[in-house]
Design a protein around this motif. Structure first.
Motif, PDB file in Angstrom:
ATOM      1  N   GLY A  81     -24.888  46.036 -11.354  1.00 52.77           N
ATOM      2  CA  GLY A  81     -24.934  46.333  -9.927  1.00 52.77           C
ATOM      3  C   GLY A  81     -25.995  45.532  -9.202  1.00 52.77           C
ATOM      4  O   GLY A  81     -26.841  46.101  -8.504  1.00 52.77           O
ATOM      5  N   LEU A  82     -25.952  44.198  -9.332  1.00 52.13           N
ATOM      6  CA  LEU A  82     -26.965  43.355  -8.693  1.00 52.13           C
ATOM      7  C   LEU A  82     -26.990  43.548  -7.186  1.00 52.13           C
ATOM      8  O   LEU A  82     -28.066  43.576  -6.581  1.00 52.13           O
ATOM      9  CB  LEU A  82     -26.694  41.883  -9.018  1.00 52.13           C
ATOM     10  CG  LEU A  82     -27.177  41.369 -10.365  1.00 52.13           C
ATOM     11  CD1 LEU A  82     -26.737  39.916 -10.558  1.00 52.13           C
ATOM     12  CD2 LEU A  82     -28.681  41.471 -10.470  1.00 52.13           C
ATOM     13  N   SER A  83     -25.821  43.646  -6.563  1.00 49.80           N
ATOM     14  CA  SER A  83     -25.793  43.768  -5.109  1.00 49.80           C
ATOM     15  C   SER A  83     -26.455  45.065  -4.644  1.00 49.80           C
ATOM     16  O   SER A  83     -27.139  45.088  -3.611  1.00 49.80           O
ATOM     17  CB  SER A  83     -24.352  43.693  -4.605  1.00 49.80           C
ATOM     18  OG  SER A  83     -23.561  44.714  -5.188  1.00 49.80           O
ATOM     19  N   LEU A 114     -25.944  54.659  -1.725  1.00 51.92           N
ATOM     20  CA  LEU A 114     -24.934  55.701  -1.827  1.00 51.92           C
ATOM     21  C   LEU A 114     -23.924  55.203  -2.856  1.00 51.92           C
ATOM     22  O   LEU A 114     -23.197  54.240  -2.610  1.00 51.92           O
ATOM     23  CB  LEU A 114     -24.251  55.939  -0.476  1.00 51.92           C
ATOM     24  CG  LEU A 114     -23.131  56.986  -0.460  1.00 51.92           C
ATOM     25  CD1 LEU A 114     -23.694  58.384  -0.695  1.00 51.92           C
ATOM     26  CD2 LEU A 114     -22.362  56.939   0.875  1.00 51.92           C
ATOM     27  N   ALA A 115     -23.889  55.843  -4.028  1.00 57.49           N
ATOM     28  CA  ALA A 115     -23.082  55.342  -5.139  1.00 57.49           C
ATOM     29  C   ALA A 115     -22.482  56.487  -5.923  1.00 57.49           C
ATOM     30  O   ALA A 115     -23.013  57.602  -5.929  1.00 57.49           O
ATOM     31  CB  ALA A 115     -23.948  54.474  -6.065  1.00 57.49           C
ATOM     32  N   PRO A 116     -21.370  56.240  -6.617  1.00 57.44           N
ATOM     33  CA  PRO A 116     -20.772  57.286  -7.448  1.00 57.44           C
ATOM     34  C   PRO A 116     -21.638  57.602  -8.659  1.00 57.44           C
ATOM     35  O   PRO A 116     -22.390  56.749  -9.143  1.00 57.44           O
ATOM     36  CB  PRO A 116     -19.428  56.680  -7.870  1.00 57.44           C
ATOM     37  CG  PRO A 116     -19.627  55.206  -7.784  1.00 57.44           C
ATOM     38  CD  PRO A 116     -20.576  54.987  -6.648  1.00 57.44           C
ATOM     39  N   ASP A 131     -29.029  49.773   6.644  1.00 53.67           N
ATOM     40  CA  ASP A 131     -29.690  51.051   6.382  1.00 53.67           C
ATOM     41  C   ASP A 131     -29.237  51.699   5.073  1.00 53.67           C
ATOM     42  O   ASP A 131     -30.060  52.201   4.305  1.00 53.67           O
ATOM     43  CB  ASP A 131     -29.414  52.025   7.539  1.00 53.67           C
ATOM     44  CG  ASP A 131     -29.983  51.535   8.856  1.00 53.67           C
ATOM     45  OD1 ASP A 131     -31.176  51.213   8.895  1.00 53.67           O
ATOM     46  OD2 ASP A 131     -29.216  51.462   9.839  1.00 53.67           O
ATOM     47  N   VAL A 132     -27.947  51.711   4.828  1.00 50.86           N
ATOM     48  CA  VAL A 132     -27.380  52.362   3.640  1.00 50.86           C
ATOM     49  C   VAL A 132     -26.452  51.380   2.941  1.00 50.86           C
ATOM     50  O   VAL A 132     -25.538  50.839   3.569  1.00 50.86           O
ATOM     51  CB  VAL A 132     -26.595  53.638   4.010  1.00 50.86           C
ATOM     52  CG1 VAL A 132     -25.973  54.268   2.757  1.00 50.86           C
ATOM     53  CG2 VAL A 132     -27.492  54.644   4.719  1.00 50.86           C
ATOM     54  N   VAL A 133     -26.694  51.141   1.660  1.00 52.23           N
ATOM     55  CA  VAL A 133     -25.822  50.267   0.879  1.00 52.23           C
ATOM     56  C   VAL A 133     -24.878  51.149   0.066  1.00 52.23           C
ATOM     57  O   VAL A 133     -25.306  52.100  -0.593  1.00 52.23           O
ATOM     58  CB  VAL A 133     -26.621  49.315  -0.033  1.00 52.23           C
ATOM     59  CG1 VAL A 133     -27.506  50.058  -1.022  1.00 52.23           C
ATOM     60  CG2 VAL A 133     -25.671  48.364  -0.765  1.00 52.23           C
ATOM     61  N   ILE A 134     -23.577  50.845   0.136  1.00 50.83           N
ATOM     62  CA  ILE A 134     -22.545  51.700  -0.446  1.00 50.83           C
ATOM     63  C   ILE A 134     -21.859  51.006  -1.614  1.00 50.83           C
ATOM     64  O   ILE A 134     -21.558  49.811  -1.557  1.00 50.83           O
ATOM     65  CB  ILE A 134     -21.483  52.060   0.618  1.00 50.83           C
ATOM     66  CG1 ILE A 134     -22.107  52.893   1.737  1.00 50.83           C
ATOM     67  CG2 ILE A 134     -20.312  52.804  -0.005  1.00 50.83           C
ATOM     68  CD1 ILE A 134     -21.150  53.189   2.871  1.00 50.83           C
ATOM     69  N   SER A 135     -21.612  51.779  -2.662  1.00 52.41           N
ATOM     70  CA  SER A 135     -20.715  51.326  -3.724  1.00 52.41           C
ATOM     71  C   SER A 135     -19.572  52.320  -3.860  1.00 52.41           C
ATOM     72  O   SER A 135     -19.786  53.532  -3.840  1.00 52.41           O
ATOM     73  CB  SER A 135     -21.437  51.200  -5.061  1.00 52.41           C
ATOM     74  OG  SER A 135     -20.499  50.918  -6.097  1.00 52.41           O
ATOM     75  N   LEU A 191     -23.649  49.068   4.613  1.00 56.54           N
ATOM     76  CA  LEU A 191     -23.410  47.762   3.988  1.00 56.54           C
ATOM     77  C   LEU A 191     -22.596  47.941   2.712  1.00 56.54           C
ATOM     78  O   LEU A 191     -22.956  48.738   1.838  1.00 56.54           O
ATOM     79  CB  LEU A 191     -24.757  47.103   3.659  1.00 56.54           C
ATOM     80  CG  LEU A 191     -24.712  45.821   2.809  1.00 56.54           C
ATOM     81  CD1 LEU A 191     -24.003  44.695   3.566  1.00 56.54           C
ATOM     82  CD2 LEU A 191     -26.123  45.396   2.405  1.00 56.54           C
ATOM     83  N   TRP A 192     -21.512  47.194   2.601  1.00 56.07           N
ATOM     84  CA  TRP A 192     -20.714  47.112   1.363  1.00 56.07           C
ATOM     85  C   TRP A 192     -20.738  45.645   0.958  1.00 56.07           C
ATOM     86  O   TRP A 192     -20.186  44.788   1.655  1.00 56.07           O
ATOM     87  CB  TRP A 192     -19.291  47.603   1.626  1.00 56.07           C
ATOM     88  CG  TRP A 192     -18.449  47.813   0.395  1.00 56.07           C
ATOM     89  CD1 TRP A 192     -18.269  48.982  -0.291  1.00 56.07           C
ATOM     90  CD2 TRP A 192     -17.641  46.834  -0.286  1.00 56.07           C
ATOM     91  NE1 TRP A 192     -17.398  48.800  -1.354  1.00 56.07           N
ATOM     92  CE2 TRP A 192     -17.005  47.483  -1.370  1.00 56.07           C
ATOM     93  CE3 TRP A 192     -17.398  45.473  -0.097  1.00 56.07           C
ATOM     94  CZ2 TRP A 192     -16.143  46.822  -2.250  1.00 56.07           C
ATOM     95  CZ3 TRP A 192     -16.554  44.803  -0.968  1.00 56.07           C
ATOM     96  CH2 TRP A 192     -15.935  45.485  -2.031  1.00 56.07           C
ATOM     97  N   ASN A 193     -21.403  45.330  -0.160  1.00 56.70           N
ATOM     98  CA  ASN A 193     -21.695  43.926  -0.499  1.00 56.70           C
ATOM     99  C   ASN A 193     -21.307  43.608  -1.942  1.00 56.70           C
ATOM    100  O   ASN A 193     -22.170  43.302  -2.777  1.00 56.70           O
ATOM    101  CB  ASN A 193     -23.184  43.634  -0.280  1.00 56.70           C
ATOM    102  CG  ASN A 193     -24.100  44.554  -1.082  1.00 56.70           C
ATOM    103  OD1 ASN A 193     -23.709  45.651  -1.479  1.00 56.70           O
ATOM    104  ND2 ASN A 193     -25.326  44.119  -1.321  1.00 56.70           N
ATOM    105  N   HIS A 194     -20.011  43.638  -2.216  1.00 56.24           N
ATOM    106  CA  HIS A 194     -19.518  43.441  -3.579  1.00 56.24           C
ATOM    107  C   HIS A 194     -18.423  42.375  -3.610  1.00 56.24           C
ATOM    108  O   HIS A 194     -17.957  41.922  -2.560  1.00 56.24           O
ATOM    109  CB  HIS A 194     -18.985  44.767  -4.131  1.00 56.24           C
ATOM    110  CG  HIS A 194     -19.940  45.908  -3.995  1.00 56.24           C
ATOM    111  ND1 HIS A 194     -20.908  46.183  -4.929  1.00 56.24           N
ATOM    112  CD2 HIS A 194     -20.099  46.827  -3.003  1.00 56.24           C
ATOM    113  CE1 HIS A 194     -21.616  47.232  -4.542  1.00 56.24           C
ATOM    114  NE2 HIS A 194     -21.146  47.634  -3.372  1.00 56.24           N
TER     115      HIS A 194
END
Length: 391
Positions: free
Chosen positions: A288-290, A302-304, A276-280, A201-204
């Motif tokens: 980073g509310l999302s 999963l984020a930097p 399953d996995v939320v990505i930034s 999931l990419w939700n930005h």
């Protein structure tokens, strides 16, 4: 003598809430506050989130003739887009009212779009507003530190006339209280994480500073490594959005579960619980509310290794940050995802960001500012201590 409004809830303190650029996250935050604290009498002024340069510089003029600014208030809460210094000078009554500035973001660390002309005006509005406020609250420690460091560097470049101790004064009256995450999102997942073919999931916001080009490169890297995945790309989108989104949809259309903005909040919440996995891939994210929402709903992040993510994303879920080298960062992100697929960690919910936990911090600060003004009078030293009108 104490004001009876502090003792009798029937005569609750009056709070004026000002949102100078009422973007989605700002709107959600103010609606949470007015919904959480019914003991106060709220009035809100909100300006639509368009014409950014005019909004951040012109909101005192847009509100110049608002009747409620002539009324008596126990507390003023303004967002970081509000030119609080000008407002307090235009309306003398506000100069005698305790004012809290809430910093959703700061212009010293906000990237300038290639379509924008560089200007110091937004930074000056932030700085003057922080100086004018009795207390400055940030949604993350990274936001606070980047503001103070940016303001210090800005002032260091001025030729003369910079007052001594200004940054220390601002730091002293600064606090960190995040935008809360609703308790309802903290629920058990309907099923286990699918590590065989994870739903990514990419939700930005669909803007350049959220790194859509890096998302495209990451998905291409996963494809080269033959890592199976399903994909949802959602979030607030605009008429003009980066071309990377079109490339992602074209190249990975057969793996897309959900695409584009979801009008229904219920549908969005359901998606959070299913992913399953939320990505930034963000280059800038002040809280980073999302990410927090997805983590509360059971997604593994999963984020930097930068920005506010260090405050709540576990070390094992952060990949090496290479802001100036997208290719290196993409490979680091793919490596980290492969590691997660092998380790299959449990999801980690950010309990400290729950609304029920943070409500007490907001309540204490509001009462501190209101009580100090009522009980001590205007001669005391400042301390860091509804109706809705939209235009």
């Amino acid at each position: 003598m104490a004001d009876s409004r502090l003792e009798n809830p029937a005569y609750g303190p009056r709070i004026l809430l000002l949102s100078g650029y009422d973007a989605a996250s700002h709107q959600r935050w103010r609606e949470q506050l007015t919904g959480l604290f019914h003991e106060y009498e709220w009035c809100t002024l909100a300006l639509t989130p368009r014409f950014f340069r005019w909004r951040i510089r012109g909101n005192p003029l847009s509100w110049l003739n608002e009747p409620c600014l002539k009324e008596s208030w126990d507390l003023v809460i303004a967002t970081s887009m509000v030119d609080l210094a000008s407002l307090r000078s235009f309306h003398p009554g506000l100069a005698q009212t305790p004012c809290l500035l809430y910093m959703h973001e700061n212009q010293f660390a906000f990237p300038v779009s290639p379509q924008q002309n560089a200007s110091v005006d937004p930074q000056m509005v932030n700085l003057y507003s922080a100086i004018s406020a009795d207390c400055v609250v940030f949604n993350s420690a990274w936001n606070r530190d980047s503001f103070l460091n940016g303001a210090r560097d800005f002032l260091d470049n001025m030729p003369d006339g910079v007052p001594d101790g200004l940054i220390a004064t601002l730091r002293k009256k600064s606090r960190v209280i995040p935008v809360p995450i609703e308790d309802r999102l903290f629920s058990d997942r309907p099923g286990p994480v699918n590590w065989t073919c994870p739903h990514l999931l990419w939700n930005h916001r669909w803007e350049y500073d959220k790194g859509p080009e890096r998302l495209l490169k990451l998905l291409q890297a996963l494809d080269r490594r033959s890592i199976p995945f399903r994909l949802s790309v959602v979030g607030e989108r605009f008429r003009n959005h980066p071309k990377a989104f079109d490339q992602i949809r074209q190249q990975f259309e057969d793996r897309v579960e959900q695409w584009g903005f979801l009008d229904s909040r219920d549908d969005y919440d359901q998606l959070l619980a299913q992913a399953d996995v939320v990505i930034s891939t963000a280059l800038h994210d002040f809280q980073g509310l999302s990410m927090l929402e997805a983590m509360a709903s059971g997604c593994v992040p999963l984020a930097p290794d930068r920005l506010a993510y260090r405050e709540y994303v576990p070390d094992s879920c952060r990949y090496e940050s290479h802001e100036q080298d997208a290719e290196a960062e993409v490979e680091a992100a793919a490596d980290r995802l492969e590691s997660l697929l092998r380790q299959q960690p449990f999801h980690c919910q950010p309990d400290a960001w729950r609304a029920s936990v943070l409500a007490g911090e907001y309540q204490s600060l509001f009462d501190e500012l209101i009580g100090h003004s009522v009980l001590e009078g205007d001669s005391a030293d400042p301390l860091c201590r509804g109706t809705q009108v939209s235009r």
